[in-house]
Design a protein around this motif. Structure first.
Motif, PDB file in Angstrom:
ATOM      1  N   ARG A  62      25.639 -73.617  80.182  1.00 20.70           N
ATOM      2  CA  ARG A  62      24.720 -73.721  81.328  1.00 20.70           C
ATOM      3  C   ARG A  62      23.255 -73.647  80.918  1.00 20.70           C
ATOM      4  O   ARG A  62      22.398 -74.196  81.626  1.00 20.70           O
ATOM      5  CB  ARG A  62      25.018 -72.610  82.334  1.00 20.70           C
ATOM      6  N   SER A  97      28.325 -72.202  89.176  1.00 27.07           N
ATOM      7  CA  SER A  97      27.567 -72.205  87.930  1.00 27.07           C
ATOM      8  C   SER A  97      28.457 -72.487  86.724  1.00 27.07           C
ATOM      9  O   SER A  97      28.145 -73.342  85.884  1.00 27.07           O
ATOM     10  CB  SER A  97      26.866 -70.850  87.768  1.00 27.07           C
ATOM     11  N   ASN A  98      29.574 -71.791  86.639  1.00 24.91           N
ATOM     12  CA  ASN A  98      30.437 -71.897  85.467  1.00 24.91           C
ATOM     13  C   ASN A  98      31.338 -73.121  85.482  1.00 24.91           C
ATOM     14  O   ASN A  98      31.654 -73.672  84.433  1.00 24.91           O
ATOM     15  CB  ASN A  98      31.293 -70.637  85.345  1.00 24.91           C
ATOM     16  N   ALA A 102      28.037 -76.048  84.443  1.00 25.66           N
ATOM     17  CA  ALA A 102      28.299 -76.037  82.999  1.00 25.66           C
ATOM     18  C   ALA A 102      28.965 -77.331  82.557  1.00 25.66           C
ATOM     19  O   ALA A 102      28.620 -77.906  81.506  1.00 25.66           O
ATOM     20  CB  ALA A 102      29.167 -74.842  82.637  1.00 25.66           C
TER      21      ALA A 102
END
Length: 313
Positions: A62, A97-98, A102
């Motif tokens: 990220r 986010s992950n 990412a």
């Protein structure tokens, strides 16, 4: 071949690294040591893959400049890195986010390369929703943040493949267990409770849940079978798992039998978004990849119990 495995410090990722090394490939394992569970356990996995010959990279997809960490030439990517499971302590932002951002950053990096690797995205049966019994051609109905964001990540990868930026596919895994299983997962928790003489927390109603509990090495058989089948796998989705269904209650009884004990059950409120049934439809994987999982539940759990005893006792 030069192969990148993201999420290489994790359960399935670390086993995949070892299998690929055994097949003679040069393997780069990447992980950011997310604190979702005990980092020391991940470091144990990394020690194992480094001992087997892997090149390990500690980096965050990220935020880090991937050009500083990744090898200049890659032939294959197996993308495991993600925020896993259904956890009350995880926020929607954690999953986005992950699992999405990412993945997009890794895809952006690969797009800059003149020679682009085959990209195998590692997805999940949670994409299908509360009852994961569908074929790859049916409409998914995810019912958790995890399932929603893993579906989004999958479609990002397939969008790049459809547009011809690289060749790639997505593999939807079903209820994987075995040595190195995460400490928050069913069988590691069960074994730990027995050997530490503690009660087992069971989510209300989950004893009736049906699962395609699939031994980790059977899953990896399917994952690595993509190598050599890049053309037929391109833009495709494959279910990987066993067709055998067992209830959670049967799983508990099997652990009790193998450890010659009775487990003290502590009821806990049900988790929203938890699947009531997973049954892998693997007709496509069997036809295209010659995929055929063979490990029975009792055989696989014997191996997991021996691993747990060897590592923690």
């Amino acid at each position: 071949m030069n192969i990148l495995v993201t999420g290489a410090a994790g359960f399935i990722g670390s086993h995949t690294v070892e299998r690929l090394l055994g097949l003679g490939h040069t393997v780069y394992g990447l992980d950011n040591f997310s604190p979702y569970y005990d980092i020391d356990l991940k470091k144990m996995n990394v020690s194992a893959i480094k001992k087997a010959g892997a090149h390990f990279i500690e980096a965050d997809l990220r935020t880090d400049d991937l050009s500083k960490y990744l090898p200049s030439t890659l032939d294959f990517v197996f993308h495991f890195a993600a925020h896993p499971g259904i956890s009350a302590s995880s926020t929607f932002k954690d999953y986005v986010s992950n699992n999405i951002l990412a993945t997009q950053r890794l895809l952006d990096y690969i797009e800059t390369k003149s020679r682009r690797p085959f990209f195998a995205n590692i997805a999940t049966s949670s994409i299908y929703g509360l009852e994961a019994t569908l074929t790859e051609n049916e409409v998914p109905l995810p019912a958790s943040w995890y399932g929603v964001t893993k579906l989004a990540a999958e479609q990002l990868v397939l969008a790049y493949a459809r547009r011809g930026f690289f060749k790639g596919c997505s593999l939807r895994l079903y209820s994987v267990y075995g040595p190195r299983e995460r400490p928050d997962k069913l069988y590691t928790r069960l074994i730990a409770c027995v050997l530490q003489n503690k009660p087992f927390t069971l989510f209300n109603g989950s004893e009736k849940h049906l699962r395609s509990f699939t031994y980790v090495q059977d899953i990896i058989d399917g994952i690595v079978s993509v190598i050599g089948n890049e053309e037929v796998c391109n833009t495709q989705i494959f279910n990987l798992g066993t067709e055998e269904e067992n209830t959670t209650a049967t799983g508990i009884e099997t652990v009790e039998k193998l450890l010659n004990t009775t487990i003290d059950i502590l009821p806990h409120p049900a988790r929203p978004g938890d699947q009531s049934r997973t049954k892998a439809n693997i007709d496509k994987a069997r036809r295209v990849l010659n995929y055929n999982p063979t490990t029975g539940l009792e055989e696989g759990l014997k191996a997991q119990i021996e691993w747990y005893k060897g590592r923690f006792l």
